[in-house]
Design a protein around this motif. Structure first.
Motif, PDB file in Angstrom:
ATOM      1  N   ARG A 226       0.828  -1.212   0.000  1.00  0.00           N
ATOM      2  CA  ARG A 226       0.000   0.000   0.000  1.00  0.00           C
ATOM      3  C   ARG A 226       0.862   1.261   0.000  1.00  0.00           C
ATOM      4  O   ARG A 226       0.549   2.263   0.641  1.00  0.00           O
ATOM      5  CB  ARG A 226      -0.962   0.006   1.199  1.00  0.00           C
ATOM      6  CG  ARG A 226      -2.016  -1.093   1.176  1.00  0.00           C
ATOM      7  CD  ARG A 226      -2.840  -1.059  -0.110  1.00  0.00           C
ATOM      8  NE  ARG A 226      -3.968  -1.972  -0.087  1.00  0.00           N
ATOM      9  CZ  ARG A 226      -3.961  -3.201  -0.593  1.00  0.00           C
ATOM     10  NH1 ARG A 226      -2.867  -3.676  -1.154  1.00  0.00           N
ATOM     11  NH2 ARG A 226      -5.038  -3.949  -0.558  1.00  0.00           N
ATOM     12  N   ASP A 227       1.932   1.228  -0.795  1.00  0.00           N
ATOM     13  CA  ASP A 227       2.850   2.365  -0.919  1.00  0.00           C
ATOM     14  C   ASP A 227       2.455   3.168  -2.162  1.00  0.00           C
ATOM     15  O   ASP A 227       3.020   2.995  -3.246  1.00  0.00           O
ATOM     16  CB  ASP A 227       4.283   1.852  -1.017  1.00  0.00           C
ATOM     17  CG  ASP A 227       5.320   2.971  -1.035  1.00  0.00           C
ATOM     18  OD1 ASP A 227       4.929   4.150  -1.139  1.00  0.00           O
ATOM     19  OD2 ASP A 227       6.523   2.650  -0.946  1.00  0.00           O
ATOM     20  N   GLU A 228       1.485   4.074  -2.009  1.00  0.00           N
ATOM     21  CA  GLU A 228       0.925   4.799  -3.146  1.00  0.00           C
ATOM     22  C   GLU A 228       1.897   5.819  -3.733  1.00  0.00           C
ATOM     23  O   GLU A 228       1.886   6.084  -4.934  1.00  0.00           O
ATOM     24  CB  GLU A 228      -0.386   5.469  -2.742  1.00  0.00           C
ATOM     25  CG  GLU A 228      -1.478   4.458  -2.391  1.00  0.00           C
ATOM     26  CD  GLU A 228      -2.778   5.109  -1.962  1.00  0.00           C
ATOM     27  OE1 GLU A 228      -2.908   6.349  -2.111  1.00  0.00           O
ATOM     28  OE2 GLU A 228      -3.675   4.390  -1.459  1.00  0.00           O
ATOM     29  N   LYS A 229       2.737   6.420  -2.917  1.00  0.00           N
ATOM     30  CA  LYS A 229       3.705   7.390  -3.422  1.00  0.00           C
ATOM     31  C   LYS A 229       4.707   6.724  -4.370  1.00  0.00           C
ATOM     32  O   LYS A 229       5.076   7.299  -5.400  1.00  0.00           O
ATOM     33  CB  LYS A 229       4.452   8.054  -2.262  1.00  0.00           C
ATOM     34  CG  LYS A 229       3.590   8.951  -1.397  1.00  0.00           C
ATOM     35  CD  LYS A 229       3.089  10.172  -2.173  1.00  0.00           C
ATOM     36  CE  LYS A 229       4.180  11.177  -2.452  1.00  0.00           C
ATOM     37  NZ  LYS A 229       3.676  12.390  -3.136  1.00  0.00           N
ATOM     38  N   SER A 230       5.132   5.526  -4.036  1.00  0.00           N
ATOM     39  CA  SER A 230       6.072   4.823  -4.915  1.00  0.00           C
ATOM     40  C   SER A 230       5.396   4.369  -6.205  1.00  0.00           C
ATOM     41  O   SER A 230       6.040   4.306  -7.262  1.00  0.00           O
ATOM     42  CB  SER A 230       6.671   3.614  -4.186  1.00  0.00           C
ATOM     43  OG  SER A 230       7.516   4.031  -3.135  1.00  0.00           O
ATOM     44  N   ILE A 231       4.099   4.066  -6.133  1.00  0.00           N
ATOM     45  CA  ILE A 231       3.340   3.741  -7.356  1.00  0.00           C
ATOM     46  C   ILE A 231       3.323   4.959  -8.276  1.00  0.00           C
ATOM     47  O   ILE A 231       3.565   4.850  -9.479  1.00  0.00           O
ATOM     48  CB  ILE A 231       1.907   3.296  -7.002  1.00  0.00           C
ATOM     49  CG1 ILE A 231       1.919   1.928  -6.315  1.00  0.00           C
ATOM     50  CG2 ILE A 231       1.041   3.259  -8.263  1.00  0.00           C
ATOM     51  CD1 ILE A 231       0.562   1.473  -5.830  1.00  0.00           C
ATOM     52  N   GLU A 232       3.054   6.116  -7.700  1.00  0.00           N
ATOM     53  CA  GLU A 232       3.012   7.356  -8.478  1.00  0.00           C
ATOM     54  C   GLU A 232       4.369   7.625  -9.137  1.00  0.00           C
ATOM     55  O   GLU A 232       4.448   7.965 -10.328  1.00  0.00           O
ATOM     56  CB  GLU A 232       2.641   8.521  -7.562  1.00  0.00           C
ATOM     57  CG  GLU A 232       2.540   9.855  -8.278  1.00  0.00           C
ATOM     58  CD  GLU A 232       2.225  11.003  -7.320  1.00  0.00           C
ATOM     59  OE1 GLU A 232       2.283  12.158  -7.770  1.00  0.00           O
ATOM     60  OE2 GLU A 232       1.948  10.733  -6.138  1.00  0.00           O
ATOM     61  N   ARG A 233       5.434   7.450  -8.382  1.00  0.00           N
ATOM     62  CA  ARG A 233       6.773   7.674  -8.921  1.00  0.00           C
ATOM     63  C   ARG A 233       7.085   6.679 -10.039  1.00  0.00           C
ATOM     64  O   ARG A 233       7.688   7.044 -11.061  1.00  0.00           O
ATOM     65  CB  ARG A 233       7.802   7.557  -7.797  1.00  0.00           C
ATOM     66  CG  ARG A 233       9.223   7.825  -8.236  1.00  0.00           C
ATOM     67  CD  ARG A 233      10.174   7.955  -7.073  1.00  0.00           C
ATOM     68  NE  ARG A 233      10.202   6.761  -6.228  1.00  0.00           N
ATOM     69  CZ  ARG A 233      11.155   6.527  -5.322  1.00  0.00           C
ATOM     70  NH1 ARG A 233      12.111   7.417  -5.132  1.00  0.00           N
ATOM     71  NH2 ARG A 233      11.119   5.425  -4.602  1.00  0.00           N
ATOM     72  N   THR A 234       6.667   5.436  -9.877  1.00  0.00           N
ATOM     73  CA  THR A 234       6.884   4.421 -10.909  1.00  0.00           C
ATOM     74  C   THR A 234       6.205   4.814 -12.219  1.00  0.00           C
ATOM     75  O   THR A 234       6.802   4.744 -13.297  1.00  0.00           O
ATOM     76  CB  THR A 234       6.332   3.061 -10.441  1.00  0.00           C
ATOM     77  OG1 THR A 234       7.010   2.655  -9.256  1.00  0.00           O
ATOM     78  CG2 THR A 234       6.517   1.996 -11.513  1.00  0.00           C
TER      79      THR A 234
END
Length: 443
Positions: free
Chosen positions: A76-84
């Motif tokens: 549930r790491d949404e910030k890293s999803i956004e960066r990806t």
């Protein structure tokens, strides 16, 4: 087991419905163009073969990013999803620019690689230029759809697909054949309708991302380039991108061989591929469910559950493929009669569909195993080597010899083409059993 089934269905059903709508409306699109005759079908089919290479490149990029998105989603790491997603868009937009130039500036030269038929080249050029502008839009929409499916928001791409494909179908009807004061535009009208649909799809996805209505969102932070993160992402994404690009080129070589066999064979491949896509309807859902249900468990370091999910989804894939293979064989008997082509061409298509229908279990095992299982654990290099060897080392040489040297019929060439899938399945079973794909790549 109930939780496994509930979760699988919640992901697979919306994607399956989206694929069904997409395939159904694409069939209508194909049938409309088909009313213009064999030459128009061939022209549109060849341009779409070029677009197919871009789509597969984008699919490769999104699959590579999907490894990280699924495992970050498990945490549930949404910030890293956004960066990806921000970093992978750099790659897809660069590819879109290349294909825009090819389709808008050099369409005649590209089409001449496939055929010497002057009318096919003329109609294909008409179709290519409006489609060229959709390359940027489609690439962004593709990434958004992948991300939303991976975070288990699969209904949203379904609804957007319904809107876009409905616009495309209505636009095709009006612009291809004319309505009232609007003149009939033929294949050019079909291309404009496609562009309008892609514009609508793009803006809806952009609205969702900017309004932060889901875990998939974009801010300026997402596009701030991070060298170490980008290198880590590309370590796993590059083999997938290279894999899909070479695979799409290989499939294009198949089309090139068939184009050299004659214009009617281009049309036959286009029609049979459209019918065959009905067999892929369910497997888009199963492959996406596999990415989420295997990748997210790997991200949690729950390796036992990841193995269990992979095994169950493969079993379900093979059983379902038998049913869908028989389904497209039966459906083809009705669909092919709707085309304005000769009976001889219809007979060739029907024979080809029987071949691909019987090969469905092997083809779908390969699709779900490579895209859903091996890539979810970052085993992208092995997946790439299996696909490249099977296609370029086995399939293409056999097809080229059968079609261009031995001058075999199109159905016979298709049988030879299926040898590639058999080799790939044998290699895939071996690799999956090694368990080398069972790993967390984001920690």
């Amino acid at each position: 087991m109930k939780e496994f089934t509930r979760r699988m269905l919640s992901i697979a059903i919306p994607i399956t419905l989206q694929n069904l709508v997409s395939t159904g409306l694409n069939l209508v699109d194909n049938l409309m163009v088909g009313q213009l005759g064999t030459t128009a079908i061939a022209a549109v089919g060849l341009v779409n073969q070029v677009v197919f290479i871009l789509n597969l490149f984008t699919f490769g990029a999104s699959s590579g990013a999907g490894i990280f998105v699924s495992q970050y989603w498990g945490k549930r790491d949404e910030k890293s999803i956004e960066r990806t997603l921000g970093h992978i868009i750099y790659i897809t937009m660069g590819a879109a620019m290349v294909f825009f130039v090819l389709l808008y500036v050099f369409p005649e030269g590209i089409l001449k690689i496939f055929t010497s038929d002057i009318e096919v080249i003329r109609l294909g050029t008409e179709y290519a230029r409006p489609v060229a502008f959709s390359t940027f839009l489609t690439s962004f929409s593709f990434i958004m759809a992948m991300a939303l499916r991976t975070v288990e928001k699969a209904r949203i791409p379904l609804y957007i697909s319904l809107v876009a494909l409905s616009i495309n179908t209505v636009g095709n009807y009006i612009l291809i054949f004319g309505l009232g004061s609007i003149p009939a535009m033929g294949v050019f009208g079909a291309s404009v309708a496609t562009l309008v649909a892609r514009i609508a799809e793009f803006f809806i996805f952009l609205y969702i991302a900017l309004r932060r209505l889901t875990p998939i969102r974009f801010t300026l932070w997402a596009f701030r380039f991070d060298g170490p993160f980008f290198r880590r992402l590309m370590k796993y994404a590059t083999p997938v991108i290279f894999n899909e690009f070479l695979w799409s080129l290989g499939v294009t070589v198949y089309s090139l061989v068939m184009a050299r066999m004659g214009t009617e064979f281009i049309a036959a491949r286009n029609i049979s591929s459209t019918i065959e896509n009905f067999g892929f309807v369910i497997f888009g859902g199963l492959a996406s469910a596999t990415v989420v249900m295997v990748g997210s468990e790997l991200g949690r370091n729950n390796f036992t559950q990841a193995r269990f999910n992979a095994r169950k989804l493969i079993q379900l894939t093979v059983i379902t493929a038998v049913v869908t293979g028989l389904m497209i064989i039966v459906l083809s008997r009705f669909i092919v009669q709707l085309y304005n082509v000769s009976q001889a061409l219809k007979d060739i298509v029907l024979t080809v569909v029987v071949i691909v229908g019987l090969a469905q279990p092997i083809k779908m095992f390969n699709a779900v195993n490579i895209v859903g299982i091996l890539r979810s654990g970052g085993d992208t290099k092995a997946a790439m080597l299996m696909e490249i060897f099977s296609l370029w080392g086995v399939g293409i040489p056999l097809v080229a010899i059968a079609g261009l040297v031995l001058k075999w019929s199109l159905p016979a060439v298709y049988i030879v083409m299926m040898v590639e899938e058999l080799v790939k399945a044998i290699l895939g079973i071996w690799r999956t059993k090694t368990g080398k794909w069972v790993r967390n790549v984001v920690d």
